[in-house]
Design a protein around this motif. Structure first.
Motif, PDB file in Angstrom:
ATOM      1  N   PRO A 194       0.843  -1.180   0.237  1.00 55.15           N
ATOM      2  CA  PRO A 194      -0.034  -0.097  -0.105  1.00 55.15           C
ATOM      3  C   PRO A 194       0.892   1.328  -0.122  1.00 55.15           C
ATOM      4  N   GLY A 195       0.138   2.263  -0.188  1.00 55.87           N
ATOM      5  CA  GLY A 195       0.952   3.575  -0.325  1.00 55.87           C
ATOM      6  C   GLY A 195       1.470   4.017   1.008  1.00 55.87           C
ATOM      7  N   LEU A 196       2.650   4.635   0.999  1.00 58.56           N
ATOM      8  CA  LEU A 196       3.606   5.006   1.935  1.00 58.56           C
ATOM      9  C   LEU A 196       4.075   3.843   2.949  1.00 58.56           C
ATOM     10  N   SER A 197       3.819   2.562   2.630  1.00 62.84           N
ATOM     11  CA  SER A 197       4.333   1.625   3.246  1.00 62.84           C
ATOM     12  C   SER A 197       5.925   1.429   3.473  1.00 62.84           C
ATOM     13  N   GLY A 198       6.763   2.124   2.378  1.00 63.44           N
ATOM     14  CA  GLY A 198       8.148   1.875   2.676  1.00 63.44           C
ATOM     15  C   GLY A 198       8.753   0.950   1.739  1.00 63.44           C
ATOM     16  N   LYS A 199       8.021   0.897   0.433  1.00 64.91           N
ATOM     17  CA  LYS A 199       8.851   0.368  -0.491  1.00 64.91           C
ATOM     18  C   LYS A 199       9.870   1.078  -1.294  1.00 64.91           C
ATOM     19  N   LEU A 230      14.296   0.326  -1.040  1.00 67.02           N
ATOM     20  CA  LEU A 230      15.383   0.507  -2.164  1.00 67.02           C
ATOM     21  C   LEU A 230      16.489   1.424  -2.083  1.00 67.02           C
ATOM     22  N   GLN A 231      15.947   2.684  -1.529  1.00 64.90           N
ATOM     23  CA  GLN A 231      16.895   3.766  -0.960  1.00 64.90           C
ATOM     24  C   GLN A 231      17.960   3.269  -0.141  1.00 64.90           C
ATOM     25  N   TYR A 232      17.355   2.202   0.990  1.00 64.91           N
ATOM     26  CA  TYR A 232      18.297   1.842   1.857  1.00 64.91           C
ATOM     27  C   TYR A 232      19.266   0.870   1.190  1.00 64.91           C
ATOM     28  N   VAL A 233      18.831  -0.019   0.422  1.00 68.91           N
ATOM     29  CA  VAL A 233      19.643  -0.985  -0.163  1.00 68.91           C
ATOM     30  C   VAL A 233      20.992  -0.178  -1.047  1.00 68.91           C
ATOM     31  N   HIS A 234      20.212   0.916  -1.772  1.00 71.35           N
ATOM     32  CA  HIS A 234      21.278   1.635  -2.884  1.00 71.35           C
ATOM     33  C   HIS A 234      22.135   2.381  -1.914  1.00 71.35           C
ATOM     34  N   ALA A 235      21.837   2.736  -0.665  1.00 74.48           N
ATOM     35  CA  ALA A 235      22.765   3.426  -0.048  1.00 74.48           C
ATOM     36  C   ALA A 235      23.670   2.518   0.724  1.00 74.48           C
ATOM     37  N   VAL A 268       7.968 -11.692  -5.458  1.00 67.31           N
ATOM     38  CA  VAL A 268       7.448 -10.522  -5.081  1.00 67.31           C
ATOM     39  C   VAL A 268       7.765 -10.195  -3.428  1.00 67.31           C
ATOM     40  N   VAL A 269       7.910  -8.895  -3.026  1.00 68.69           N
ATOM     41  CA  VAL A 269       8.114  -8.832  -1.895  1.00 68.69           C
ATOM     42  C   VAL A 269       6.775  -7.925  -1.341  1.00 68.69           C
ATOM     43  N   PHE A 270       6.013  -8.405  -0.269  1.00 71.22           N
ATOM     44  CA  PHE A 270       4.919  -7.296   0.027  1.00 71.22           C
ATOM     45  C   PHE A 270       5.353  -6.787   1.160  1.00 71.22           C
ATOM     46  N   VAL A 271       5.266  -5.318   1.051  1.00 72.52           N
ATOM     47  CA  VAL A 271       5.902  -4.382   2.229  1.00 72.52           C
ATOM     48  C   VAL A 271       4.615  -4.018   2.844  1.00 72.52           C
ATOM     49  N   ALA A 272       4.064  -4.533   4.026  1.00 73.86           N
ATOM     50  CA  ALA A 272       3.050  -3.898   4.736  1.00 73.86           C
ATOM     51  C   ALA A 272       3.301  -3.091   5.688  1.00 73.86           C
ATOM     52  N   ASP A 273       2.329  -2.236   6.070  1.00 74.67           N
ATOM     53  CA  ASP A 273       2.559  -1.137   7.192  1.00 74.67           C
ATOM     54  C   ASP A 273       2.131  -1.845   8.636  1.00 74.67           C
ATOM     55  N   ALA A 274       2.981  -2.023   9.288  1.00 79.56           N
ATOM     56  CA  ALA A 274       2.525  -2.689  10.538  1.00 79.56           C
ATOM     57  C   ALA A 274       1.687  -2.084  11.654  1.00 79.56           C
ATOM     58  N   GLN A 275       1.264  -0.689  11.185  1.00 81.66           N
ATOM     59  CA  GLN A 275       0.379   0.092  12.134  1.00 81.66           C
ATOM     60  C   GLN A 275      -0.984  -0.500  12.143  1.00 81.66           C
ATOM     61  N   PRO A 276      -1.475  -0.630  13.198  1.00 77.33           N
ATOM     62  CA  PRO A 276      -2.821  -1.333  13.121  1.00 77.33           C
ATOM     63  C   PRO A 276      -3.875  -0.614  12.503  1.00 77.33           C
ATOM     64  N   ASP A 277      -3.755   0.656  12.376  1.00 81.93           N
ATOM     65  CA  ASP A 277      -4.910   1.389  11.464  1.00 81.93           C
ATOM     66  C   ASP A 277      -4.633   1.049  10.010  1.00 81.93           C
ATOM     67  N   ASN A 322       6.849  -3.425   7.779  1.00 85.01           N
ATOM     68  CA  ASN A 322       7.477  -2.427   7.998  1.00 85.01           C
ATOM     69  C   ASN A 322       7.207  -1.280   9.129  1.00 85.01           C
ATOM     70  N   LYS A 323       8.102  -0.528   9.330  1.00 85.45           N
ATOM     71  CA  LYS A 323       7.711   0.480  10.429  1.00 85.45           C
ATOM     72  C   LYS A 323       7.803  -0.142  11.868  1.00 85.45           C
ATOM     73  N   CYS A 324       8.506  -1.186  12.140  1.00 82.18           N
ATOM     74  CA  CYS A 324       8.538  -1.724  13.472  1.00 82.18           C
ATOM     75  C   CYS A 324       9.222  -1.024  14.479  1.00 82.18           C
ATOM     76  N   ASP A 325      10.013   0.266  13.937  1.00 83.52           N
ATOM     77  CA  ASP A 325      10.527   1.151  14.761  1.00 83.52           C
ATOM     78  C   ASP A 325       9.470   2.382  15.440  1.00 83.52           C
ATOM     79  N   LEU A 326       8.270   2.253  14.987  1.00 84.24           N
ATOM     80  CA  LEU A 326       7.416   3.049  15.497  1.00 84.24           C
ATOM     81  C   LEU A 326       6.678   2.563  16.793  1.00 84.24           C
ATOM     82  N   PRO A 327       6.166   3.341  17.407  1.00 84.14           N
ATOM     83  CA  PRO A 327       5.368   2.699  18.832  1.00 84.14           C
ATOM     84  C   PRO A 327       4.215   2.101  18.079  1.00 84.14           C
TER      85      PRO A 327
END
Lengths: 163, 378
Positions: free
Chosen positions: B20-25, B29-34, B99-108, B141-146
């Protein structure tokens, strides 16, 4: 599942390359790429050493794919030719068979008409070769990717992917 | 489909990050690239809007080096996550190997995850792919968030089939490489077995492979470092094993593929880049035999310079001055000029001066020669 890989061998690649280089000489274009619709580069000829052909292939395939959707929206199955005109360099893309795109990059040393003429002739020849390859598969991916390929790849990845 | 090129000895796979949008896809890639060395990757190309939202796709090619004589290359793509961009999202999935499915781990965000996953399934089905038989990895993704959901909670919602899943933080890099390593492993495993269970002769196909590939690699490995093509010919011939199922499967694709998708391309993705033999034919200066690991900048300023030169020295520029020659010479001259222009290379500028002597001839003769040629030729 569309998971198969049609493998092209040296012999066929040489046939494709000789056709493309003949076309380049004929129409005096700068270089030509043969790109799979998935964005993989099949082969390239001419003056390509200053180009990032990997990225170019991916972007050209993407551009072609989006044009195809546009075509569908206006009721065409597919646009078979795409042309980008620049100040100095121009790009002519034409469909080869149902799976590949012949991309010719040229400047003002030649004309769009010449490129189009030669590209059309070459497309017909290239299509024949692709059909031959499709009809007579010589082998599969298993010959290139051996059992330990994945393991060795993992070792390499461990080296590369260090946080 | 994995593309294998026996000419340049490359294995190339396409991996798509979906979600989904803004989940960190893109952040993945930016992290891998860096983080990975510049020699193993190309430039990260982002087709994004001005607000840095992915519009079409991001593209990162990585080359992990030579394995068994074959350069292993992976093309990482992301899709635009917003619902609005489904048309372009679908296009990126064409010819995907994993396929890598990047999901947003926030409940909402769970509803968005579920919708996106359903959309992935739907889009894959349009190409005749099936998520169950496709190499597939989930990344939460986003396991760093509370207040994010745990791995077990996410698995319960999104992972009924039990595919590999990872908690990650794409901004900090946690789990990014684990995900990528896993999907690469799955893709290569699948490529090795030639399609896994879906392939009727999977066992038959894989059985002879170790022998043939070992022999191929042993003879190819030294050759590749020097010049790929000449020896590759001999190496390329061994795999003569007839492979009927490929044809069969392709027909299946064509049947299963809607007209708009046209996936038969599936059947293969040939690739080749090396081409030393013909590169020499068309451009003597071009294409070094060993394809560089690093990607070159585009467009090169050098080539532009050369173009200008070429243009000035183009035989056409000399034609008015060359009128002086008698009726036979123009033919010769024509041949020369064709030769030089026929080559799309830097040597144009080197060869052109051959015609310079014709310029030395005097003006009066020029006119006579012109008339003579005009009438003589006719």
């Amino acid at each position: 599942m569309a998971d198969d890989s049609l493998v092209i061998y040296e012999e066929e690649i040489q046939q494709l390359e000789s056709l493309i280089s003949k076309m380049l000489k004929g129409c005096e274009a700068k270089c030509a790429l043969l790109v799979d619709k998935d964005g993989h580069l099949i082969t390239r000829q001419g003056f390509t050493h200053s180009l990032d052909t990997t990225a170019l292939a991916a972007l050209l395939a993407g551009s072609f794919a989006s044009t195809k959707e546009i075509a569908r929206l206006v009721g065409e199955p597919e646009f078979s030719i795409l042309f980008h005109q620049g100040k100095k360099d121009n790009i002519h893309m034409s469909l080869v068979g149902d799976r590949s795109i012949l991309v010719v990059i040229f400047d003002d040393r030649t004309t769009i008409g010449m490129v189009r003429l030669y590209a059309r002739e070459t497309s017909v020849e290239l299509t024949k070769i692709f059909e031959q390859i499709k009809e007579n598969p010589k082998g599969g991916a298993s010959t290139a990717i051996s059992d330990d390929f994945a393991n060795m790849a993992q070792d390499k990845l461990d080296d590369i992917f260090q946080d | 489909m994995v593309s294998i090129n026996y000419s340049s000895r490359e294995v190339c796979c396409k991996i798509v990050y979906y979600g989904p949008g803004l989940s960190g896809k893109t952040t993945n890639l930016q992290y891998v690239h860096a983080k990975i060395p510049g020699t193993t990757r190309g430039d990260l190309i982002s087709l994004a809007t001005e607000a840095d939202r992915t519009l079409y796709f991001d593209f990162l090619p990585i080359n992990i080096g030579t394995i068994n004589g074959f350069a292993a290359k992976f093309q990482l793509y992301t899709v635009p996550g917003q619902v609005y961009y489904n048309a372009t999202r679908k296009l990126v999935l064409r010819g995907v190997d994993g396929v890598v499915f990047v999901a947003d781990a926030q409940p909402d965000k769970m509803d968005e995850n579920i919708d996106s996953l359903a959309n992935l399934d739907e889009n894959l089905a349009e190409y005749g792919y099936d998520l169950k038989s496709m190499p597939f990895v989930l990344q939460y993704n986003k396991c760093d968030l509370p207040n994010v959901m745990t791995l077990e909670q996410m698995d319960a919602k999104l992972n009924p089939t039990g595919v590999p899943s990872f908690m990650s933080s794409a901004t900090e890099g946690t789990g990014v490489f684990d995900t990528l390593k896993m999907i690469i492993k799955l893709v290569l495993d699948k490529a090795k077995s030639g399609g896994g269970p879906a392939r009727p002769n999977a066992s038959a196909a894989s059985a002879p492979s170790p022998g043939s590939s070992v022999s191929a690699s042993s003879s190819a490995a030294p050759a590749q470092s020097v010049a790929s093509a000449p020896t590759a010919t001999s190496v390329a011939t061994p795999p003569q094993q007839p492979d009927a199922p490929e044809v069969v499967r392709e027909e299946v694709h064509q049947v299963g593929t809607p007209a708009s998708a046209g996936t038969p391309v599936s059947a293969g993705t040939p690739v080749s880049a090396g081409t030393p033999a013909s590169a020499v034919e068309s451009a003597p200066v071009s294409e070094p035999a060993s394809e560089p690991e690093q990607y070159r900048p585009y467009p090169g300023s050098q080539s532009q310079k050369i173009d200008v030169k070429d243009k000035k020295i183009t035989p056409a520029a000399f034609t008015p001055a060359g009128d002086n020659i008698d009726s036979e010479t123009p033919l010769e001259k024509k041949v020369v000029s064709e030769d030089t222009t026929g080559e799309t290379s830097e040597t144009d500028s080197l060869k052109s001066p051959i015609m310079a002597p014709s310029l030395k001839k005097t003006a009066p003769r020029k006119k006579r020669g012109f008339l003579k040629r005009l009438f003589g030729v006719r």
